[in-house]
Structures are given as C-alpha cells and as structure tokens.
Write a protein that holds these residues in place. Structure first.
Motif, PDB file in Angstrom:
ATOM      1  N   LYS A   4       0.822  -1.211   0.000  1.00 55.58           N
ATOM      2  CA  LYS A   4       0.000   0.000   0.000  1.00 55.58           C
ATOM      3  C   LYS A   4       0.856   1.262   0.000  1.00 55.58           C
ATOM      4  O   LYS A   4       0.468   2.282  -0.571  1.00 55.58           O
ATOM      5  N   LYS A  33       2.403   1.522  -3.826  1.00 53.67           N
ATOM      6  CA  LYS A  33       1.342   1.969  -4.735  1.00 53.67           C
ATOM      7  C   LYS A  33       1.743   1.920  -6.212  1.00 53.67           C
ATOM      8  O   LYS A  33       1.842   2.929  -6.890  1.00 53.67           O
ATOM      9  N   SER A  69       1.569  -1.093  -9.855  1.00 56.49           N
ATOM     10  CA  SER A  69       1.027  -2.359 -10.333  1.00 56.49           C
ATOM     11  C   SER A  69       1.947  -3.538 -10.029  1.00 56.49           C
ATOM     12  O   SER A  69       1.478  -4.656  -9.804  1.00 56.49           O
ATOM     13  N   ASN A 116       1.292  -4.508  -6.510  1.00 57.08           N
ATOM     14  CA  ASN A 116      -0.071  -5.031  -6.426  1.00 57.08           C
ATOM     15  C   ASN A 116      -0.115  -6.509  -6.832  1.00 57.08           C
ATOM     16  O   ASN A 116      -0.940  -7.278  -6.347  1.00 57.08           O
ATOM     17  N   ALA A 134     -11.114  -3.219  -5.308  1.00 58.70           N
ATOM     18  CA  ALA A 134     -11.083  -1.747  -5.289  1.00 58.70           C
ATOM     19  C   ALA A 134      -9.661  -1.226  -5.456  1.00 58.70           C
ATOM     20  O   ALA A 134      -9.429  -0.226  -6.151  1.00 58.70           O
ATOM     21  N   LEU A 135      -8.706  -1.904  -4.831  1.00 52.80           N
ATOM     22  CA  LEU A 135      -7.309  -1.485  -4.932  1.00 52.80           C
ATOM     23  C   LEU A 135      -6.817  -1.590  -6.375  1.00 52.80           C
ATOM     24  O   LEU A 135      -6.196  -0.657  -6.909  1.00 52.80           O
ATOM     25  N   LYS A 142      -8.607  -1.670  -9.068  1.00 55.35           N
ATOM     26  CA  LYS A 142      -9.403  -0.812  -9.962  1.00 55.35           C
ATOM     27  C   LYS A 142      -8.797   0.573 -10.096  1.00 55.35           C
ATOM     28  O   LYS A 142      -8.882   1.204 -11.155  1.00 55.35           O
ATOM     29  N   ASP A 143      -8.152   1.047  -9.043  1.00 53.67           N
ATOM     30  CA  ASP A 143      -7.530   2.376  -9.067  1.00 53.67           C
ATOM     31  C   ASP A 143      -6.373   2.452 -10.052  1.00 53.67           C
ATOM     32  O   ASP A 143      -5.971   3.555 -10.463  1.00 53.67           O
ATOM     33  N   TYR A 144      -5.809   1.294 -10.443  1.00 59.47           N
ATOM     34  CA  TYR A 144      -4.651   1.282 -11.341  1.00 59.47           C
ATOM     35  C   TYR A 144      -5.005   0.804 -12.738  1.00 59.47           C
ATOM     36  O   TYR A 144      -4.133   0.693 -13.596  1.00 59.47           O
ATOM     37  N   ARG A 145      -6.288   0.537 -12.964  1.00 62.35           N
ATOM     38  CA  ARG A 145      -6.705  -0.012 -14.253  1.00 62.35           C
ATOM     39  C   ARG A 145      -6.499   1.006 -15.377  1.00 62.35           C
ATOM     40  O   ARG A 145      -6.999   2.121 -15.318  1.00 62.35           O
TER      41      ARG A 145
END
Length: 315
Positions: free
Chosen positions: A132, A135, A137, A140, A214-215, A217-220
């Motif tokens: 986190k 931050k 990909s 992630n 949700a996490l 999705k922020d990087y999509r």
C-alpha cells in the motif's frame, strides 16, 4: 530385430509423442532425456536392457542424481523421469526394438518430506502495508498472489482484460514460462512462451475480495489489452519479477521466502480459517484434491487432541 542403442529409441519415441503434447512438456521430456536417461542408459544396446539395470539406475538417480552428485533428485523430478523411461521402453517393445520382458521399478524409501514455508500473519500484514505504501502495479501483483494463490507464471501472463471488476473475478487461462531446449548446434538456449496453464484444472475463475478489487481498480488503464504488472503491451517474465519480489522483501525487512510461498501462504490461511478442501483445491487449480491435502493439511497436536477427546466421549 534391429540392433539399436537405447538413446535412438528414446529420441524416436519422443518425436512420435511430440504432436500430442504441449511444447513445454516436450522440452521438459527432452531435458530429462539429455540430462539423465541418455547419460545413464543411452549407450546400451536394447538387448542389454534388464530389470536389474533399470532398478539400479533409478536408485542412483534417487541418491546421487543431482548435478553435484551429493544428493538425489527431487521426488517429483524422479517420478517424471521414470514415467518417461517407461514410455520409451514400452514404445521399444511395441515396435519390436526391445525384447518382451516384464519389469517393475520400485522407488527407494521416501525421504522425509520437506514442510512448506509460509509467511505468518504478522509478516503477511507487513507485506500488505508495504504494498500500500509503494502503490504501483508491480507490488499489487504480490498482493494479488497472496490473496488468490495464483502462480508466478499465471500472474505475469495476466492482462487487465482478465479481470471482471463488475463480478469481482479474475480469469486464469494463460501462463508465461521460460523454456530450455537445445538449438540446431546442440547448445542449450532458452525462450519465453505464453501457453495455457499446466493442467485443465488450472484454467479457472477466482473471486476477488471487495478490498483487493477496489485497490486494483484504481490502477486499471484504459487499454485492457495491457499486462497487469506493466500496464503496457510488454510483459515482465517470471525470472525478472521474482528478482523484483526478493528486493521488495529486503527493502521492507521481511523474511525472504520464495515467491511460491505466497501461494503456500494463501492456501494455508484458507485451511486455517476453515475453508473446505475441495474449494481450496479448485482455487489453486490443483488437478486432484489429494494434492491439496498432502501439501497443506497438517493437523497440529491440539487438533489431534480434539479428535481423541471425541472418541473418548464414549469411554
């Protein structure tokens, strides 16, 4: 009856098998053939092959077959080699190259199984917080493996289009791996290939938790045809990503366990929190639930005590 060396029969057998197996499987067989079967038995004439010779060879592989000659091959590797050996022998007998004889190969006494390593809950929480903070990909991807149990090759082959954010599901249908083979000059070389996973059971859908969904999705990115780890149309290969993962652990003062231990940790947590074995097996993409049971189900002394007390209730 033709007088042939066992090596020639093995190579003929492998070529006949080639159209019916995956390229990665063929190259694995070829590697086993070149590294183990041919050096041990390849020079023999087919008429000289005996059950005793086969058994002695398997014992050698099991005890001193490793390239350093100080230890044996891993059980899985040994069984794969013996399976290929039997395939070649049966092919030779069917074609009339090898005389008909019965044989039985007995594996040496199984060595003490190596217990899998997993991150404990405190370490798992440290990984989550480190991801986190970073931050991006790449990190992630570490979290995705920790909470879905996917393999590193499956992760590296994953594209954003493989994630259905409405259903909160990730689809696993491909894997990236570096294959080792001999080129025309007989020298070893490698190449990257993207294929279907190792078994049909590995093609699967895995639900995502709402938090992980949700996490991610922020990087999509807008282009769903890009790879999840790079957010572009160029993948990162497993060997490179494995090195990145080790640096991530070092930089965050987390115990250095292999990347595959993320998968072990996911499965172990599922079992610890009461998930049924069949469900865990399907999430992991195991072809048989027994694989899951043998790897991850190791009751502790307290669980065994509860079992004894249940029986003791009629004492």
């Amino acid at each position: 009856m033709k007088i042939l060396t066992f090596e020639k029969i093995c190579r003929e057998c492998l070529e006949k098998k080639r159209p019916f197996i995956k390229e990665s499987t063929y190259l694995l067989y070829e590697c086993h053939l070149n590294n183990h079967i041919v050096p041990a038995l390849g020079h023999m004439r087919c008429s000289e092959i005996t059950e005793e010779m086969l058994q002695d060879t398997v014992v050698y592989w099991a005890t001193r077959g490793h390239k350093n000659k100080m230890r044996g091959l891993a059980d899985k590797t040994l069984r794969d080699i013996v399976m290929l050996l039997k395939l070649c022998i049966n092919y030779g007998k069917k074609k009339g190259y090898i005389k008909q004889f019965s044989y039985e190969i007995v594996f040496p006494t199984k060595r003490q199984p190596v217990r899998i390593k997993t991150f404990n809950i405190e370490e798992q929480q440290k990984i989550i917080q480190a991801v986190k903070r970073k931050k991006d990909s790449k990190t992630n991807g570490i979290l995705l493996c920790l909470y879905t149990g996917i393999r590193i090759g499956e992760l590296c082959a994953l594209k954003w289009s493989d994630i259905d954010f409405e259903r909160e599901v990730v689809s696993i249908s491909k894997t990236i791996q570096r294959l080792y083979f001999n080129n025309e000059k007989g020298k070893g070389t490698t190449k990257i290939t993207i294929t279907s996973p190792k078994t049909m059971s590995s093609i699967r859908e895995i639900p995502l938790s709402s938090g992980l969904s949700a996490l991610l999705k922020d990087y999509r990115p807008k282009n769903g045809n890009t790879y999840l780890l790079t957010c572009c149309e160029k993948y990162i290969e497993p060997r490179t990503y494995r090195n990145y993962y080790i640096k991530f652990l070092k930089n965050n003062c987390i115990r250095e366990l292999s990347f595959h231990c993320l998968r072990h940790t996911f499965a172990t947590r599922c079992i610890e929190f009461g998930a049924d074995y069949k469900t865990v097996s399907e999430l992991l993409g195991h072809s048989c639930v027994n694989t899951t049971l043998n790897l991850y189900v190791h009751p502790g002394i307290e669980q065994k005590r509860k079992c004894i007390e249940l029986v003791n209730s009629i004492f």
